[in-house]
Design a protein around this motif. Structure first.
Motif, mmCIF file in Angstrom:
data_model
loop_
_atom_site.group_PDB
_atom_site.id
_atom_site.type_symbol
_atom_site.label_atom_id
_atom_site.label_comp_id
_atom_site.label_asym_id
_atom_site.label_seq_id
_atom_site.Cartn_x
_atom_site.Cartn_y
_atom_site.Cartn_z
ATOM 1 N N ALA A 157 0.807 -1.216 0.000
ATOM 2 C CA ALA A 157 0.000 0.000 0.000
ATOM 3 C C ALA A 157 0.844 1.272 0.000
ATOM 4 N N ARG A 158 2.139 1.157 -0.381
ATOM 5 C CA ARG A 158 3.000 2.337 -0.429
ATOM 6 C C ARG A 158 4.166 2.075 -1.376
ATOM 7 N N PHE A 159 4.530 3.103 -2.147
ATOM 8 C CA PHE A 159 5.709 3.035 -3.010
ATOM 9 C C PHE A 159 6.365 4.400 -2.982
ATOM 10 N N SER A 160 7.664 4.420 -2.749
ATOM 11 C CA SER A 160 8.372 5.687 -2.607
ATOM 12 C C SER A 160 9.590 5.736 -3.518
ATOM 13 N N LEU A 161 9.768 6.859 -4.189
ATOM 14 C CA LEU A 161 10.976 7.155 -4.958
ATOM 15 C C LEU A 161 11.627 8.355 -4.278
ATOM 16 N N PRO A 162 12.708 8.155 -3.542
ATOM 17 C CA PRO A 162 13.332 9.256 -2.790
ATOM 18 C C PRO A 162 13.638 10.458 -3.688
ATOM 19 N N GLY A 163 13.251 11.618 -3.217
ATOM 20 C CA GLY A 163 13.465 12.848 -3.958
ATOM 21 C C GLY A 163 12.348 13.165 -4.927
ATOM 22 N N PHE A 164 11.642 12.139 -5.416
ATOM 23 C CA PHE A 164 10.554 12.355 -6.366
ATOM 24 C C PHE A 164 9.217 12.426 -5.654
ATOM 25 N N GLY A 165 8.913 11.403 -4.853
ATOM 26 C CA GLY A 165 7.650 11.405 -4.132
ATOM 27 C C GLY A 165 7.226 10.004 -3.744
ATOM 28 N N SER A 166 6.019 9.911 -3.197
ATOM 29 C CA SER A 166 5.515 8.609 -2.770
ATOM 30 C C SER A 166 4.063 8.442 -3.201
ATOM 31 N N PHE A 167 3.721 7.196 -3.501
ATOM 32 C CA PHE A 167 2.365 6.809 -3.858
ATOM 33 C C PHE A 167 1.803 6.027 -2.687
ATOM 34 N N ASN A 168 0.566 6.314 -2.296
ATOM 35 C CA ASN A 168 -0.097 5.614 -1.194
ATOM 36 C C ASN A 168 -1.485 5.192 -1.632
ATOM 37 N N VAL A 169 -1.915 4.027 -1.166
ATOM 38 C CA VAL A 169 -3.277 3.571 -1.419
ATOM 39 C C VAL A 169 -4.183 4.232 -0.390
#
Length: 88
Positions: free
Chosen positions: A39-51
């Motif tokens: 339920a979470r994906f993060s790209l440091p410096g770019f941003g994060s996706f959350n469900v």
């Protein structure tokens, strides 16, 4: 930004069109799998996706005015990282 634009960027780095297309597909599938699993994906410096979860609720059909029940659902939210915010 479209998939085709991402493919063009990858082509400039030396990949062929089909390989670049497969790379973009692989990245999007990996993000989707990670969101489904954690339920979470993060790209440091770019941003994060959350469900995010939306509860069931009552709504109204705008055409007829009839009250309807809207099912609970899930969506994806994006929060920009610090470097992305600074760039924009």
């Amino acid at each position: 930004m479209s998939k085709q634009l991402l493919v063009e960027v990858l082509k400039k780095s030396g990949l062929r069109t089909t390989a670049a297309g497969k790379a973009v597909d692989a990245i999007t599938q990996a993000i989707a799998r990670e969101l489904k699993k954690n339920a979470r994906f993060s790209l440091p410096g770019f941003g994060s996706f959350n469900v995010s979860k939306r509860a069931a609720r009552m709504g109204r059909n705008p055409r007829t005015g009839e009250t309807i029940k809207i099912k609970a659902s899930k969506g994806v939210r994006f929060k920009a990282g610090a470097r992305l915010k600074a760039t924009i």
